[in-house]
Design an enzyme around this catalytic site. Structure first.
Site, PDB file in Angstrom:
ATOM      1  N   GLU A  36     -42.003  11.617  14.869  1.00  0.00           N
ATOM      2  CA  GLU A  36     -41.746  10.228  15.107  1.00  0.00           C
ATOM      3  C   GLU A  36     -42.791  10.140  16.624  1.00  0.00           C
ATOM      4  O   GLU A  36     -42.758  10.592  17.550  1.00  0.00           O
ATOM      5  CB  GLU A  36     -40.314   9.920  15.249  1.00  0.00           C
ATOM      6  N   GLU A  41     -26.317   7.063  19.793  1.00  0.00           N
ATOM      7  CA  GLU A  41     -25.924   7.798  18.820  1.00  0.00           C
ATOM      8  C   GLU A  41     -26.359   9.543  18.989  1.00  0.00           C
ATOM      9  O   GLU A  41     -27.189   9.815  19.481  1.00  0.00           O
ATOM     10  CB  GLU A  41     -26.753   7.733  17.495  1.00  0.00           C
ATOM     11  N   ARG A  59     -29.122  15.521  23.085  1.00  0.00           N
ATOM     12  CA  ARG A  59     -28.510  14.125  23.187  1.00  0.00           C
ATOM     13  C   ARG A  59     -26.984  14.078  23.750  1.00  0.00           C
ATOM     14  O   ARG A  59     -26.817  13.264  24.637  1.00  0.00           O
ATOM     15  CB  ARG A  59     -28.155  13.340  21.857  1.00  0.00           C
TER      16      ARG A  59
HETATM   17  P1  AMO Z   1     -30.197  12.280  12.141  1.00  0.00           P
HETATM   18  O1  AMO Z   1     -31.556  12.149  11.651  1.00  0.00           O
HETATM   19  O2  AMO Z   1     -29.291  11.134  12.337  1.00  0.00           O
HETATM   20  O3  AMO Z   1     -29.014  12.949  10.829  1.00  0.00           O
HETATM   21  O4  AMO Z   1     -29.904  13.634  13.327  1.00  0.00           O
HETATM   22  C1  AMO Z   1     -28.489  13.786  13.562  1.00  0.00           C
HETATM   23  C2  AMO Z   1     -28.725  13.833  15.215  1.00  0.00           C
HETATM   24  O5  AMO Z   1     -29.652  14.531  15.816  1.00  0.00           O
HETATM   25  C3  AMO Z   1     -30.152  14.034  16.935  1.00  0.00           C
HETATM   26  N1  AMO Z   1     -31.488  13.488  16.770  1.00  0.00           N
HETATM   27  C4  AMO Z   1     -32.422  13.432  17.675  1.00  0.00           C
HETATM   28  N2  AMO Z   1     -32.327  13.625  19.102  1.00  0.00           N
HETATM   29  C5  AMO Z   1     -33.216  13.319  19.978  1.00  0.00           C
HETATM   30  N3  AMO Z   1     -34.630  13.133  19.314  1.00  0.00           N
HETATM   31  C6  AMO Z   1     -34.817  12.833  18.279  1.00  0.00           C
HETATM   32  N4  AMO Z   1     -35.868  12.569  17.663  1.00  0.00           N
HETATM   33  C7  AMO Z   1     -33.600  12.973  17.333  1.00  0.00           C
HETATM   34  N5  AMO Z   1     -33.558  12.828  15.848  1.00  0.00           N
HETATM   35  C8  AMO Z   1     -32.194  13.252  15.607  1.00  0.00           C
HETATM   36  C9  AMO Z   1     -29.176  12.844  17.137  1.00  0.00           C
HETATM   37  C10 AMO Z   1     -29.008  12.359  16.032  1.00  0.00           C
HETATM   38  O6  AMO Z   1     -27.605  11.747  15.799  1.00  0.00           O
HETATM   39  N6  AMO Z   1     -29.112  15.283   8.142  1.00  0.00           N
HETATM   40  C11 AMO Z   1     -28.511  14.403   9.090  1.00  0.00           C
HETATM   41  C12 AMO Z   1     -27.253  14.843   9.506  1.00  0.00           C
HETATM   42  C13 AMO Z   1     -26.216  15.094   8.444  1.00  0.00           C
HETATM   43  O7  AMO Z   1     -25.744  14.147   7.823  1.00  0.00           O
HETATM   44  O8  AMO Z   1     -25.736  16.161   8.413  1.00  0.00           O
HETATM   45  C14 AMO Z   1     -29.378  14.179   9.951  1.00  0.00           C
HETATM   46  O9  AMO Z   1     -30.555  14.901  10.326  1.00  0.00           O
HETATM   47  O10 AMO Z   1     -28.201  13.222  17.760  1.00  0.00           O
END
Ligand code: AMO
Length: 432
Positions: free
Chosen positions: A215, A356, A407
């Site tokens: 991203e 989040e 996070r």
């Molecule tokens: P999601 O994409 O919301 O859900 O990711 C879950 C958690 O991972 C962390 N996170 C990140 N932290 C920092 N930088 C990022 N780019 C980033 N992307 C995600 C966040 C987020 O809440 N498969 C689903 C989970 C599930 O349903 O079990 C998933 O990946 O804290």
């Protein structure tokens, strides 16, 4: 071999022989007296050498040691009310184990603030600073608390592949890699694999894992390589059972961080452990935001600004920093999410101080419905046959979540995400 860390050198050891080892933090030469401050992971200890009583080789070693050189000091502990911590070590032998070059790439005495890029470029040195090493000591305790909570609740730790053939969360944010003569990607989530494990009989699993996300963010809270705790559990009635595991887990992690009294003191931070997580529905969240001037159309995701505002409202009006937003519209959630009705899903996000930290859901465990949802979201079930097979021969009801470790750390310590990751990966940073 060192016998003691600096933290163990106490006035009560007066007269005892010790060996300490670490980095030369500072040298002060007052002519008749030389002070060397040695630093290790526990703090500092003063080495005091008097010109007329000290061995010439010791004095020579002090003169030749540059700042940040690694030395080992054998000597005797001496009580001294004028020394820091009322104690010092009188050296009998000093070995220089590794001479540091000068000038140094950054200052580690905390006298000069280096910018974050210089610090990350020289992270091995940055972590020598007590306030930075404190962050990673806390992080280790937090991850251990997460494992220990899940272990004691019957979860099995697994490891799933990070080289994968197809997307698990929708296709746009994958890093392609070359895998011999095939196309492959870095895993953006263990999602499909942890769900497949629900058909394996190991009905409660977790993984401390990396997510790789292509991203193009440039924010305080996004990275391209993320660490997370992923959890999946079977034989659930609905998403509430998943929520209660997540709530227990997060509270244990916050408790573990709050228990790091010494490190929090160094960081000048305090952590309040919430009693529980409050609950909101997506519709309630939208109403609260609208009442505070932020309109979000039903069916849209709550954006960063909305999340932040909601964090403030929840803190001011409901005295809470930890809360779920439940029952999201089906259309903003991934294909594997269990529908609740035509419009809603059995999904949730966990918010901590307006950010989040986790998202999860009950999943679809019915093969036909899963295929229908894929088609509705314009995904080709043919690309997911390895995953779909696990739903054909006995798949219990199940659900789970992904909880970002980075996070959690950033929200607990109220620091930008790059501060709580040793070697962060973002759009501009691929080394070190
Ligand atoms: P999601 O994409 O919301 O859900 O990711 C879950 C958690 O991972 C962390 N996170 C990140 N932290 C920092 N930088 C990022 N780019 C980033 N992307 C995600 C966040 C987020 O809440 N498969 C689903 C989970 C599930 O349903 O079990 C998933 O990946 O804290």
């Amino acid at each position: 071999m060192r016998t003691h860390y600096s933290g163990e050198i106490k006035p009560e050891l007066d007269g005892k022989e010790v060996t300490v080892a670490g980095w030369v933090h500072e040298i002060r030469d007052l002519g008749k007296l030389k002070f060397l401050v040695l630093r290790d992971r526990e703090g500092f200890v003063q080495i005091t050498a008097k010109k007329d009583t000290c061995d010439a080789t010791v004095l020579k070693a002090i003169d030749s040691a540059s700042r940040e050189s690694v030395i080992e000091v054998r000597g005797r502990v001496q009580k001294n009310s004028r020394a820091p911590g009322s104690v010092e070590v009188i050296p009998e032998n000093i070995s220089i184990l590794s001479l540091a070059q000068s000038p140094l790439p950054m200052d580690v005495t905390l006298k000069v603030d280096a910018d974050i890029d210089t610090r990350l470029n020289n992270r091995f040195m940055d972590v020598r600073k007590p306030d930075v090493s404190a962050i990673f000591t806390i992080r280790s305790k937090v991850v251990r608390a997460a494992r220990s909570y899940l272990d004691s609740n019957g979860f099995i730790e697994i490891h799933t592949p990070k080289i994968i053939a197809s997307a698990s969360e929708g296709g746009t944010n994958l890093f392609p890699i070359s895998y011999f003569d095939k196309e492959a990607f870095l895993a953006q989530s263990p999602q499909l694999y942890k769900q497949m494990m629900m058909a394996s009989g190991l009905d409660r699993v977790y993984e401390t894992t990396f997510y790789f996300r292509a991203e193009e963010h440039d924010t305080r809270r996004h990275l391209n390589e993320v660490t997370a705790v992923d959890v999946e559990l079977a034989f659930i009635k609905d998403e509430e059972e998943v929520l209660s595991v997540l709530e227990g887990l997060v509270l244990e992690m916050i408790k573990a961080a709050a228990a790091c009294v010494k490190e929090l003191g160094i960081l000048k931070k305090e952590i309040t452990v919430p009693e529980k997580a409050e609950r909101l529905t997506y519709d309630e969240a939208l109403e609260m935001l609208a009442a505070h001037g932020k309109k979000i159309a039903w069916g849209e995701d709550i954006d960063t600004e909305g999340e932040k505002l909601l964090g403030e409202v929840m803190k001011n009006e409901r005295s809470t920093e930890l809360y779920y937003i439940k029952d999201y519209p089906l259309k903003v959630r991934p294909f594997y999410t269990m529908p609740f009705s035509e419009k809603y899903s059995r999904s949730f996000d966990l918010e901590y101080k307006g950010v989040e930290v986790s998202s999860g859901a009950q999943r679809i465990n019915d093969y036909g419905l899963l295929v229908d949802r894929m088609k509705a979201l314009k995904l080709d079930p043919g690309n997911f046959s390895f995953y779909l097979d696990a739903f054909k021969y006995g798949m219990p009801p199940h659900g789970g979540f992904g909880l970002g470790i980075d996070r959690m750390m950033m929200q607990m310590l109220e620091l930008p995400i790059r501060e709580v990751v040793l070697f962060p990966r973002d759009r501009h940073r691929l080394t070190p």
